[in-house]
Design an enzyme around this catalytic site. Structure first.
Site, PDB file in Angstrom:
ATOM      1  N   TYR A  56      -2.281  37.950 -22.364  1.00 27.18           N
ATOM      2  CA  TYR A  56      -1.608  39.256 -22.377  1.00 27.18           C
ATOM      3  C   TYR A  56      -2.233  40.178 -21.335  1.00 27.18           C
ATOM      4  CZ  TYR A  56      -0.903  44.113 -23.955  1.00 27.18           C
ATOM      5  OH  TYR A  56      -0.640  45.464 -24.010  1.00 27.18           O
TER       6      TYR A  56
HETATM    7  P1  NAD Z   1       6.376  47.992 -29.067  1.00 27.61           P
HETATM    8  O1  NAD Z   1       6.581  46.519 -29.172  1.00 27.61           O
HETATM    9  O2  NAD Z   1       6.481  48.791 -30.310  1.00 27.61           O
HETATM   10  O3  NAD Z   1       7.381  48.602 -27.970  1.00 27.61           O
HETATM   11  C1  NAD Z   1       7.829  47.879 -26.855  1.00 27.61           C
HETATM   12  C2  NAD Z   1       9.359  47.966 -26.816  1.00 27.61           C
HETATM   13  O4  NAD Z   1       9.829  47.331 -25.632  1.00 27.61           O
HETATM   14  C3  NAD Z   1      10.038  47.246 -27.994  1.00 27.61           C
HETATM   15  O5  NAD Z   1      10.884  48.147 -28.697  1.00 27.61           O
HETATM   16  C4  NAD Z   1      10.835  46.126 -27.332  1.00 27.61           C
HETATM   17  O6  NAD Z   1      12.068  45.857 -28.006  1.00 27.61           O
HETATM   18  C5  NAD Z   1      11.036  46.649 -25.930  1.00 27.61           C
HETATM   19  N1  NAD Z   1      11.211  45.602 -24.904  1.00 27.61           N
HETATM   20  C6  NAD Z   1      10.387  44.554 -24.656  1.00 27.61           C
HETATM   21  N2  NAD Z   1      10.856  43.826 -23.630  1.00 27.61           N
HETATM   22  C7  NAD Z   1      11.995  44.436 -23.207  1.00 27.61           C
HETATM   23  C8  NAD Z   1      12.934  44.166 -22.175  1.00 27.61           C
HETATM   24  N3  NAD Z   1      12.801  43.103 -21.362  1.00 27.61           N
HETATM   25  N4  NAD Z   1      13.985  44.996 -22.017  1.00 27.61           N
HETATM   26  C9  NAD Z   1      14.153  46.070 -22.827  1.00 27.61           C
HETATM   27  N5  NAD Z   1      13.287  46.376 -23.844  1.00 27.61           N
HETATM   28  C10 NAD Z   1      12.234  45.561 -24.019  1.00 27.61           C
HETATM   29  O7  NAD Z   1       4.938  48.194 -28.387  1.00 27.61           O
HETATM   30  P2  NAD Z   1       4.020  49.503 -28.211  1.00 27.61           P
HETATM   31  O8  NAD Z   1       2.800  49.313 -29.023  1.00 27.61           O
HETATM   32  O9  NAD Z   1       4.848  50.724 -28.393  1.00 27.61           O
HETATM   33  O10 NAD Z   1       3.600  49.334 -26.675  1.00 27.61           O
HETATM   34  C11 NAD Z   1       4.352  49.930 -25.628  1.00 27.61           C
HETATM   35  C12 NAD Z   1       3.730  49.545 -24.286  1.00 27.61           C
HETATM   36  O11 NAD Z   1       2.396  50.017 -24.212  1.00 27.61           O
HETATM   37  C13 NAD Z   1       3.674  48.045 -24.026  1.00 27.61           C
HETATM   38  O12 NAD Z   1       3.964  47.809 -22.661  1.00 27.61           O
HETATM   39  C14 NAD Z   1       2.220  47.680 -24.325  1.00 27.61           C
HETATM   40  O13 NAD Z   1       1.794  46.550 -23.586  1.00 27.61           O
HETATM   41  C15 NAD Z   1       1.516  48.946 -23.873  1.00 27.61           C
HETATM   42  N6  NAD Z   1       0.232  49.177 -24.554  1.00 27.61           N
HETATM   43  C16 NAD Z   1       0.212  49.390 -25.895  1.00 27.61           C
HETATM   44  C17 NAD Z   1      -1.011  49.667 -26.527  1.00 27.61           C
HETATM   45  C18 NAD Z   1      -1.105  49.930 -28.004  1.00 27.61           C
HETATM   46  O14 NAD Z   1      -2.224  50.140 -28.497  1.00 27.61           O
HETATM   47  N7  NAD Z   1       0.023  49.969 -28.744  1.00 27.61           N
HETATM   48  C19 NAD Z   1      -2.186  49.695 -25.773  1.00 27.61           C
HETATM   49  C20 NAD Z   1      -2.121  49.409 -24.410  1.00 27.61           C
HETATM   50  C21 NAD Z   1      -0.899  49.186 -23.796  1.00 27.61           C
HETATM   51  C1  UGA Z   2      -4.232  46.869 -28.965  1.00 22.60           C
HETATM   52  C2  UGA Z   2      -2.734  46.542 -28.784  1.00 22.60           C
HETATM   53  O1  UGA Z   2      -2.302  45.661 -29.814  1.00 22.60           O
HETATM   54  C3  UGA Z   2      -2.446  45.898 -27.456  1.00 22.60           C
HETATM   55  O2  UGA Z   2      -1.033  45.809 -27.270  1.00 22.60           O
HETATM   56  C4  UGA Z   2      -3.039  46.763 -26.391  1.00 22.60           C
HETATM   57  O3  UGA Z   2      -2.773  46.341 -25.118  1.00 22.60           O
HETATM   58  C5  UGA Z   2      -4.537  46.929 -26.610  1.00 22.60           C
HETATM   59  O4  UGA Z   2      -4.709  47.601 -27.871  1.00 22.60           O
HETATM   60  C6  UGA Z   2      -5.184  47.779 -25.547  1.00 22.60           C
HETATM   61  O5  UGA Z   2      -5.934  48.689 -25.856  1.00 22.60           O
HETATM   62  O6  UGA Z   2      -4.961  47.491 -24.390  1.00 22.60           O
HETATM   63  P1  UGA Z   2      -6.282  45.665 -30.064  1.00 22.60           P
HETATM   64  O7  UGA Z   2      -7.393  46.502 -29.519  1.00 22.60           O
HETATM   65  O8  UGA Z   2      -6.548  44.243 -30.354  1.00 22.60           O
HETATM   66  O9  UGA Z   2      -4.999  45.681 -29.114  1.00 22.60           O
HETATM   67  O10 UGA Z   2      -5.757  46.475 -31.357  1.00 22.60           O
HETATM   68  P2  UGA Z   2      -5.519  46.004 -32.842  1.00 22.60           P
HETATM   69  O11 UGA Z   2      -4.497  44.928 -32.882  1.00 22.60           O
HETATM   70  O12 UGA Z   2      -5.250  47.208 -33.654  1.00 22.60           O
HETATM   71  O13 UGA Z   2      -6.953  45.379 -33.262  1.00 22.60           O
HETATM   72  C7  UGA Z   2      -8.127  46.166 -33.343  1.00 22.60           C
HETATM   73  C8  UGA Z   2      -9.244  45.327 -33.933  1.00 22.60           C
HETATM   74  O14 UGA Z   2      -8.895  44.974 -35.266  1.00 22.60           O
HETATM   75  C9  UGA Z   2      -9.472  44.008 -33.185  1.00 22.60           C
HETATM   76  O15 UGA Z   2     -10.843  43.734 -33.123  1.00 22.60           O
HETATM   77  C10 UGA Z   2      -8.791  42.962 -34.071  1.00 22.60           C
HETATM   78  O16 UGA Z   2      -9.384  41.709 -34.042  1.00 22.60           O
HETATM   79  C11 UGA Z   2      -8.963  43.573 -35.448  1.00 22.60           C
HETATM   80  N1  UGA Z   2      -7.872  43.160 -36.385  1.00 22.60           N
HETATM   81  C12 UGA Z   2      -6.579  43.330 -36.049  1.00 22.60           C
HETATM   82  C13 UGA Z   2      -8.232  42.614 -37.582  1.00 22.60           C
HETATM   83  O17 UGA Z   2      -9.422  42.442 -37.904  1.00 22.60           O
HETATM   84  N2  UGA Z   2      -7.243  42.236 -38.435  1.00 22.60           N
HETATM   85  C14 UGA Z   2      -5.919  42.393 -38.157  1.00 22.60           C
HETATM   86  O18 UGA Z   2      -5.041  42.021 -38.992  1.00 22.60           O
HETATM   87  C15 UGA Z   2      -5.574  42.963 -36.917  1.00 22.60           C
END
Ligand code: NAD
Ligand code: UGA
Length: 315
Positions: free
Chosen positions: A149
């Site tokens: 990823y």
């Molecule tokens: P999410 O899965 O809730 O939202 C992503 C949305 O994109 C979904 O609704 C999905 O249906 C849509 N999507 C995916 N592929 C698509 C496509 N080809 N065309 C149109 N729509 C599409 O995820 P999120 O947690 O809201 O994350 C949003 C973005 O932020 C992602 O790019 C993710 O990699 C990035 N990001 C998230 C986190 C986090 O902590 N949530 C951290 C770092 C980066």
């Molecule tokens: C999150 C998002 O899921 C990614 O999409 C994003 O890109 C990433 O942040 C980011 O910062 O770039 P992550 O930090 O793994 O990834 O966030 P969580 O899925 O909330 O996990 C946080 C911690 O909890 C991790 O150490 C994971 O191993 C742990 N975890 C998660 C558990 O112990 N149990 C679970 O069921 C889920």
């Protein structure tokens, strides 16, 4: 400001859309409602946005959508659509990561080059760093992702930089550090912890719980996204929450806010990093980003929102 929000039905995209609409922007959402998690959650995410006259949604896949036409009258594209989730990106599951993170971003940038946009803001990730050599981590450190990823998020970030430097597309790549808040994705730790606290079901903890993250409240993040879009600044910047907390500490806080959590310990998962911490001085100096929400306050908002949903589900 007319904004395109890709991924508008997702966790962060729905919060960003609401924030932009509250500030008077026009929002055109694009989302194809992937089934990575239950699409009914995404329908619920956008339900509140339908009340705004200046919100429209296109149920389209970025891989095939007529993006140049869609972008023609826009000022800013917030490119949040993608395939998230660190631990599930190995093996056969890599294909949607390449399609939705790399190929989709390339199409967004090609279309952006065809039209005259003020800014493209891309959702990059702290996962590009891998196990960083220093904390808090600065953007000039060599990225070494430890998950497939992270590799795709970094590849898409490189594409943004490439189109910025060689094709004049004004891109900002923001490296989000683990984002939380109401409507967080159901595969993420806080969402599962709150669910465990309210339902009594066990929480599966990966590793010893001493791993730490720079957790970022979604309200702070979307404020920063709009600040970055409005400013003339371009480039790559970290977006963090301002402090680093271990999973064991988070479990204690949520147990206090809701109910004690039944924790079941499992081994560390492949692709997980041990620690993250963001140096956010580039974002602060570049476009005024400052996180305000303390972890305990943000978690309280999450617990309150989940309690409401839980109460409705029980009726
Ligand atoms: P999410 O899965 O809730 O939202 C992503 C949305 O994109 C979904 O609704 C999905 O249906 C849509 N999507 C995916 N592929 C698509 C496509 N080809 N065309 C149109 N729509 C599409 O995820 P999120 O947690 O809201 O994350 C949003 C973005 O932020 C992602 O790019 C993710 O990699 C990035 N990001 C998230 C986190 C986090 O902590 N949530 C951290 C770092 C980066
Ligand atoms: C999150 C998002 O899921 C990614 O999409 C994003 O890109 C990433 O942040 C980011 O910062 O770039 P992550 O930090 O793994 O990834 O966030 P969580 O899925 O909330 O996990 C946080 C911690 O909890 C991790 O150490 C994971 O191993 C742990 N975890 C998660 C558990 O112990 N149990 C679970 O069921 C889920």
């Amino acid at each position: 400001m007319k904004a395109i929000v890709t991924g508008a039905a997702g966790f962060i995209g729905s919060h960003l859309s609401a924030h932009l609409l509250e500030h008077g922007d026009e929002v055109v959402g694009i989302d194809c409602f992937t089934d990575y998690y239950d699409p009914r959650r995404k329908e619920a995410n956008i339900a509140a946005l339908r009340g705004y006259d200046n919100f429209t949604l296109h149920r389209l896949d970025l891989l095939t959508a007529p993006l140049t036409t869609l972008f023609e009258s826009a000022d800013v594209v917030y490119h949040l659509a993608g395939q998230p989730g660190v631990r599930g990106s190995w093996g056969e599951e890599f294909v949607p990561y390449v399609n939705r993170n790399v190929l989709a971003t390339q199409r967004v940038l090609e279309a952006a080059r065809d039209v005259s946009l003020w800014k493209v803001v891309y959702a990059s990730s702290s996962s590009v760093y891998g196990n960083a050599e220093t904390y808090p981590t600065t953007e000039d450190l060599r990225p070494q992702p430890v998950s497939p990823y992270g590799v795709t998020k970094l590849a898409a970030e490189h594409l943004c930089e490439l189109y910025r430097v060689t094709a004049g597309v004004a891109t900002v790549s923001l490296r989000f550090f683990t984002v939380y808040g109401p409507r967080q994705r159901p595969d993420m730790a806080f969402s599962r912890l709150v669910d465990a606290a309210l339902s009594g079901k066990p929480f599966l903890l990966y590793g010893d719980g001493e791993q730490s993250r720079d957790f970022t409240y979604v309200g702070d993040l979307v404020t920063g996204l709009r600040q970055a879009a409005l400013s003339p600044w371009t480039g790559v910047a970290n977006i963090g929450g301002g402090s680093r907390t271990t999973m064991n500490e988070v479990i204690d806080i949520i147990s206090r806010l809701a109910h004690p959590i039944d924790v079941v310990r499992l081994p560390v998962q492949r692709g997980d990093v041990r620690h993250t911490a963001a140096d956010t001085s580039v974002a602060r100096d570049g476009f005024g980003y400052t996180p305000h929400v303390l972890l305990e306050d943000g978690l309280a908002k999450m617990v309150d929102a989940a309690r409401l949903v839980f109460a409705v589900d029980q009726v």
